[in-house]
Design an enzyme around this catalytic site. Structure first.
Site, PDB file in Angstrom:
ATOM      1  N   ASP A 334       0.830  -1.191   0.000  1.00 57.55           N
ATOM      2  CA  ASP A 334       0.000   0.000   0.000  1.00 57.55           C
ATOM      3  C   ASP A 334       0.877   1.258   0.000  1.00 57.55           C
ATOM      4  O   ASP A 334       1.868   1.333   0.730  1.00 57.55           O
ATOM      5  CB  ASP A 334      -0.893  -0.022   1.246  1.00 57.55           C
ATOM      6  CG  ASP A 334      -1.845   1.139   1.316  1.00 57.55           C
ATOM      7  OD1 ASP A 334      -2.633   1.299   0.381  1.00 57.55           O
ATOM      8  OD2 ASP A 334      -1.791   1.885   2.319  1.00 57.55           O
ATOM      9  N   GLU A 371       1.491  -0.266  -4.999  1.00 57.78           N
ATOM     10  CA  GLU A 371       0.348   0.563  -5.366  1.00 57.78           C
ATOM     11  C   GLU A 371       0.837   1.955  -5.754  1.00 57.78           C
ATOM     12  O   GLU A 371       1.471   2.638  -4.958  1.00 57.78           O
ATOM     13  CB  GLU A 371      -0.627   0.697  -4.204  1.00 57.78           C
ATOM     14  CG  GLU A 371      -1.827   1.571  -4.544  1.00 57.78           C
ATOM     15  CD  GLU A 371      -2.485   2.219  -3.340  1.00 57.78           C
ATOM     16  OE1 GLU A 371      -3.671   2.596  -3.461  1.00 57.78           O
ATOM     17  OE2 GLU A 371      -1.833   2.368  -2.298  1.00 57.78           O
ATOM     18  N   ASP A 446     -10.544   1.453  -4.579  1.00 61.16           N
ATOM     19  CA  ASP A 446     -10.299   2.889  -4.454  1.00 61.16           C
ATOM     20  C   ASP A 446     -10.922   3.716  -5.573  1.00 61.16           C
ATOM     21  O   ASP A 446     -10.788   4.941  -5.580  1.00 61.16           O
ATOM     22  CB  ASP A 446      -8.789   3.168  -4.435  1.00 61.16           C
ATOM     23  CG  ASP A 446      -8.144   2.820  -3.103  1.00 61.16           C
ATOM     24  OD1 ASP A 446      -8.811   3.005  -2.069  1.00 61.16           O
ATOM     25  OD2 ASP A 446      -6.991   2.366  -3.098  1.00 61.16           O
TER      26      ASP A 446
END
Length: 609
Positions: A334, A371, A446
């Site tokens: 992340d 990410e 997201d």
């Protein structure tokens, strides 16, 4: 002058001393052909030798020496004809020497794991996919979230998501449900690998505010359920990737303990806390939250203790889950580009390299995936990440070309020529080995769902899905996309999977199944080179090929039928016959093929001997 350099065997063959490279040209007489490289950071030209024909093209060959001082080794090609120069780099042809960032590149050592190319990933937001054990579900009022002002809420499966409660409403999905769904995922749909959003102890439904890195949240089934899921997936030959949230923790992690939920002396409770230097505090004693969110205190990797806890120590978090009985195959990191020392991303590249090193010590074939919502070229040169969630190089251009909106949800109708140029530019700036392990996606937890962005237009969605499974990289399906699940921006994109098959978009579901089966059957879609054949108006066409096999995809996003004449002579292999996946023969002339594209549709052509 047409120039081509496929970045796969047999046109690129690795050796101990260098790489045998092939450049293909439309003619050979009167040409001076050179390979340009930069050993010792100084330009060097190597003459290339004409060695015959490759289908309709001429073949020139030379050996590229490995750059002993830099990785990756970069190169490009220079052709001179009657005093005019033509250059070929990773992003296409140029009339002058290309910038170093545009050149072809290849790594000698830091290459991605070979298994990744062959996967079809499926992303699961655990609370919303499938409930396997109702007794594990969070109950309304069971606890208060964060600072203690918000009670958690249990929702019925399929109830609308409340945007006012993005973190505190729970639907009861768990890892037992994921495990029980493996027959559907593997045998019916064709999925081979799972990527799970965070599963470790946390008070939120999204779990990006970790409270315990060593325990799976009991509401998801605990460690035992993860071990059981992993074991069954291994029996099935499937792969498992988990979400690593190591840029920040939640405020209720014992290391931080902002709200005094634990017996520990957390970093916010005393300057003498053993974890104080694991977080960044300014001179006034204020801590730094990720992206300004005070609920997500940022970790400070200048601390030796933190480094040992996350990746360097013998039982570090990232190592722990790579080992039995969990034995995961890699991590999705992340906001990996944001972590580092102090309040920002200082020394970021060093730590990403260290993560990679630690994971490869545990498993030489571990997948390191980051990410990045935006351009991520510098993390994808081989020494840091194997691949990224390919928003910039795939999701963004596809969204603009088909849905007419950019990542910020502003109107953006992308011209087809610019669409192709965007793809070429993004793909050409990283080693092709890494491009083949990019995690291509249309949407995620997201973003708004792609099906919603195109106004639930099934034909437009099918075009996007065809691109997803044919473009170089690894396709990733966000749970529910295959059945036409809708959803706006976060948190609406995290709706429950609808297990009532009467509600499914069957046409879309069958399209996913067909494309997955085609990808598995055609090695060129997993390992092959990529070549644009046409980019004009509303039509885009390209080929994927190896030495033995070739597939051509032609897409029409427009509202009118379009007849396209595609140049097959630019491909380095010759096929006598062409057919659609169902076996229908396609008429063609030497060096060309003509087909009719109905409105908002695509045609797949398979070369046959």
């Amino acid at each position: 002058m047409f120039l081509l350099h496929p970045q796969v065997e047999p046109w690129l063959v690795r050796g101990e001393e260098g790489v045998k490279l092939t450049l293909l040209t439309e003619r050979s007489e009167g040409l001076t052909v050179m390979l340009r490289c930069e050993p010792d950071n100084e330009a060097r030209f190597i003459d290339m030798t004409h060695t015959g024909r490759e289908a309709e093209l001429h073949r020139f060959e030379a050996t590229l020496p490995w750059d002993s001082g830099n990785d990756p080794t970069v190169y490009c090609f220079k052709v001179i004809e009657e005093g005019k120069q033509y250059w070929l780099a990773g992003d296409g042809q140029h009339h002058r020497v290309p910038h170093r960032d545009q050149m072809f590149r290849i790594n000698r050592v830091d290459t991605p794991p070979t298994w990744v190319r062959d996967q079809v990933f499926y992303q699961i937001f655990p609370d919303r996919f499938c409930q396997g054990d109702p007794s594990l579900a969070v109950q309304t009022g069971e606890y208060t979230y964060g600072s203690g002002r918000m009670k958690v809420v249990a929702k019925r499966w399929g109830e609308p998501v409340n945007p006012e409660l993005p973190a505190t409403e729970f639907y009861g999905g768990d890892l037992i449900g994921v495990r029980r769904s493996l027959d559907y995922l593997q045998n019916e749909l064709g999925v081979t690998a799972l990527y799970l959003n965070p599963i470790f102890v946390s008070g939120s439904n999204h779990k990006y505010d970790t409270e315990d890195y060593y325990n799976v949240d009991p509401h998801l089934g605990g460690n035992e359920s993860l071990a059981a899921l992993s074991a069954e997936m291994k029996c099935r030959g499937m792969r498992l990737i988990l979400d690593a949230v190591v840029n920040h923790t939640g405020t209720n992690h014992p290391w931080f303990n902002l709200h005094g939920r634990h017996d520990s002396i957390g970093a916010t409770q005393s300057a003498k806390s053993p974890w104080r230097d694991w977080y960044y505090f300014d001179e006034a004693g204020y801590y730094y939250g990720w992206n300004g969110h005070k609920s997500l205190p940022v970790l400070d990797f200048s601390s030796r203790g933190l480094r040992d806890a996350i990746y360097a120590g013998p039982n570090a978090v990232l190592r722990h889950w790579m080992r039995a009985p969990y034995s995961i195959d890699g991590w999705r990191f992340d906001v990996i580009h944001m972590l580092g020392e102090g309040p920002g991303s200082n020394n970021n590249a060093h730590y990403v390299r260290e993560f990679r090193k630690a994971l490869r010590e545990e498993n030489p074939q571990a997948y390191v995936m980051g990410e990045h919502f935006n351009e991520a070229t510098r993390w994808l040169q081989g020494d840091q990440e194997d691949g990224a969630m390919n928003y910039y190089g795939f999701a963004h251009p596809v969204r603009e070309w088909l849905a007419g909106t950019d990542i910020a949800y502003h109107a953006a109708r992308l011209d087809t020529v610019e669409f192709g140029a965007w793809l070429d530019s993004a793909r050409g700036r990283i080693p092709y080995d890494n491009q083949l392990t990019q995690l291509n996606l249309l949407d995620s937890h997201d973003t708004a769902r792609f099906f919603t962005l195109v106004g639930t237009d099934t034909e437009a969605m099918k075009l996007a899905v065809s691109l997803l499974f044919a473009y170089p990289g690894v396709p990733c399906i966000y749970y529910g996309d295959e059945i036409g699940l809708e959803g706006g921006q976060d948190p609406d994109c995290r709706r429950c999977f609808d297990w009532d098959r009467n509600h499914w978009n069957r046409e879309l579901f069958e399209h996913y199944k067909a494309l997955i089966a085609l990808r598995k059957a055609r090695p060129e879609l997993r390992h092959g080179a990529y070549q644009t054949l046409l980019a004009e108006g509303d039509t885009y066409a390209f080929a994927r090929y190896t030495k033995e096999s070739v597939s051509v995809f032609a897409l029409n996003r427009g509202d009118r039928p379009h007849a396209v004449r595609l140049p097959l002579w630019v491909l380095p292999l010759h096929k006598k016959h062409w057919c659609a996946p169902g076996g229908e023969p396609i008429a063609n002339e030497p060096g060309w093929i003509t087909t009719i594209l109905p409105p908002r549709s695509h045609v797949i052509l398979l070369g046959e001997d």
